[in-house]
Design a protein around this motif. Structure first.
Motif, PDB file in Angstrom:
ATOM      1  N   UNK A  41       8.400 -43.686   9.293  1.00  0.00           N
ATOM      2  CA  UNK A  41       9.298 -43.123  10.302  1.00  0.00           C
ATOM      3  C   UNK A  41      10.625 -42.702   9.674  1.00  0.00           C
ATOM      4  N   UNK A  42      11.182 -43.515   8.774  1.00  0.00           N
ATOM      5  CA  UNK A  42      12.422 -43.149   8.093  1.00  0.00           C
ATOM      6  C   UNK A  42      12.243 -41.875   7.275  1.00  0.00           C
ATOM      7  N   UNK A  43      11.135 -41.759   6.575  1.00  0.00           N
ATOM      8  CA  UNK A  43      10.890 -40.555   5.773  1.00  0.00           C
ATOM      9  C   UNK A  43      10.718 -39.320   6.651  1.00  0.00           C
ATOM     10  N   UNK A  44      10.072 -39.485   7.784  1.00  0.00           N
ATOM     11  CA  UNK A  44       9.902 -38.365   8.713  1.00  0.00           C
ATOM     12  C   UNK A  44      11.260 -37.894   9.235  1.00  0.00           C
ATOM     13  N   UNK A  73      24.498 -38.704  12.550  1.00  0.00           N
ATOM     14  CA  UNK A  73      23.932 -39.793  13.347  1.00  0.00           C
ATOM     15  C   UNK A  73      22.651 -39.278  14.003  1.00  0.00           C
ATOM     16  N   UNK A  74      21.564 -39.998  13.771  1.00  0.00           N
ATOM     17  CA  UNK A  74      20.264 -39.613  14.312  1.00  0.00           C
ATOM     18  C   UNK A  74      19.438 -40.883  14.482  1.00  0.00           C
ATOM     19  N   UNK A  75      18.760 -41.005  15.604  1.00  0.00           N
ATOM     20  CA  UNK A  75      17.923 -42.157  15.901  1.00  0.00           C
ATOM     21  C   UNK A  75      18.729 -43.463  15.824  1.00  0.00           C
ATOM     22  N   UNK A  76      19.926 -43.426  16.338  1.00  0.00           N
ATOM     23  CA  UNK A  76      20.827 -44.573  16.381  1.00  0.00           C
ATOM     24  C   UNK A  76      21.098 -45.151  14.990  1.00  0.00           C
ATOM     25  N   UNK A  77      21.032 -44.307  13.968  1.00  0.00           N
ATOM     26  CA  UNK A  77      21.327 -44.718  12.588  1.00  0.00           C
ATOM     27  C   UNK A  77      22.212 -43.662  11.946  1.00  0.00           C
ATOM     28  N   UNK A  78      22.959 -44.075  10.942  1.00  0.00           N
ATOM     29  CA  UNK A  78      23.789 -43.152  10.172  1.00  0.00           C
ATOM     30  C   UNK A  78      23.010 -42.723   8.943  1.00  0.00           C
ATOM     31  N   UNK A  79      23.017 -41.409   8.704  1.00  0.00           N
ATOM     32  CA  UNK A  79      22.300 -40.831   7.571  1.00  0.00           C
ATOM     33  C   UNK A  79      23.287 -40.141   6.657  1.00  0.00           C
ATOM     34  N   UNK A  98      19.161 -30.763  -1.231  1.00  0.00           N
ATOM     35  CA  UNK A  98      19.624 -31.772  -0.282  1.00  0.00           C
ATOM     36  C   UNK A  98      18.808 -33.044  -0.487  1.00  0.00           C
ATOM     37  N   UNK A  99      19.533 -34.159  -0.613  1.00  0.00           N
ATOM     38  CA  UNK A  99      18.908 -35.480  -0.693  1.00  0.00           C
ATOM     39  C   UNK A  99      19.368 -36.278   0.522  1.00  0.00           C
ATOM     40  N   UNK A 100      18.435 -36.922   1.194  1.00  0.00           N
ATOM     41  CA  UNK A 100      18.746 -37.662   2.426  1.00  0.00           C
ATOM     42  C   UNK A 100      18.422 -39.135   2.221  1.00  0.00           C
ATOM     43  N   UNK A 106      20.175 -47.619  -0.357  1.00  0.00           N
ATOM     44  CA  UNK A 106      18.728 -47.504  -0.469  1.00  0.00           C
ATOM     45  C   UNK A 106      18.343 -46.226  -1.191  1.00  0.00           C
ATOM     46  N   UNK A 107      17.061 -46.043  -1.371  1.00  0.00           N
ATOM     47  CA  UNK A 107      16.583 -44.885  -2.132  1.00  0.00           C
ATOM     48  C   UNK A 107      16.666 -43.593  -1.319  1.00  0.00           C
ATOM     49  N   UNK A 108      16.557 -42.488  -2.037  1.00  0.00           N
ATOM     50  CA  UNK A 108      16.479 -41.180  -1.376  1.00  0.00           C
ATOM     51  C   UNK A 108      15.147 -41.134  -0.642  1.00  0.00           C
ATOM     52  N   UNK A 109      15.210 -40.831   0.648  1.00  0.00           N
ATOM     53  CA  UNK A 109      13.998 -40.797   1.467  1.00  0.00           C
ATOM     54  C   UNK A 109      13.345 -39.418   1.466  1.00  0.00           C
ATOM     55  N   UNK A 110      14.158 -38.392   1.256  1.00  0.00           N
ATOM     56  CA  UNK A 110      13.598 -37.040   1.205  1.00  0.00           C
ATOM     57  C   UNK A 110      14.513 -36.161   0.355  1.00  0.00           C
TER      58      UNK A 110
END
Length: 121
Positions: A41-44, A73-79, A98-100, A106-110
């Motif tokens: 879900x985090x990666x998506x 801010x997305x899905x009640x989390x800060x990105x 772009x790295x997210x 934590x690691x780069x998710x995308x």
């Protein structure tokens, strides 16, 4: 004497031990699945955020070159989106990477990259 049929205490204990081993392995596997679905879900969401940012860059005026850190801010989390704009080999293009990741580290998710048109000189 009449023989009675049934299970002995030893047979019941062995059956309980086998059941306990099977139950613990099922629990372990289900915990792994829950952990993996959270990561998926985090990666998506990270993929959606990167794609949205790249789409906005294509629609707006060409971005300035350099590195920029954006917070969303997305899905009640800060990105945290780390955007790097560099010149491409073609003079009319800029390369955008772009790295997210989550703001708390934590690691780069995308990681995504594209080319956009450069400013007209």
């Amino acid at each position: 004497m009449k023989a009675e049929s049934g299970f002995t205490l030893l047979e019941v204990m062995i059956a309980l031990a086998i059941f306990a081993v099977l139950a613990s392995s099922v629990l372990s596997a289900s915990q792994f699945v829950v952990r993996q679905s959270g990561t998926l879900q985090e990666r998506l969401f990270a993929t959606w955020l990167a794609d949205n940012q790249l789409s906005e860059l294509r629609l707006k005026a060409p971005p300035a070159q350099g590195r920029q850190v954006l917070r969303q801010r997305f899905d009640q989390r800060e990105w945290r989106l780390e955007q790097v704009v560099t010149p491409a080999s073609a003079p009319r293009l800029l390369k955008v990477e772009i790295a997210v990741r989550l703001v708390d580290g934590g690691p780069v998710l995308h990681h995504a990259s594209t080319w956009v048109r450069a400013r007209d000189e």
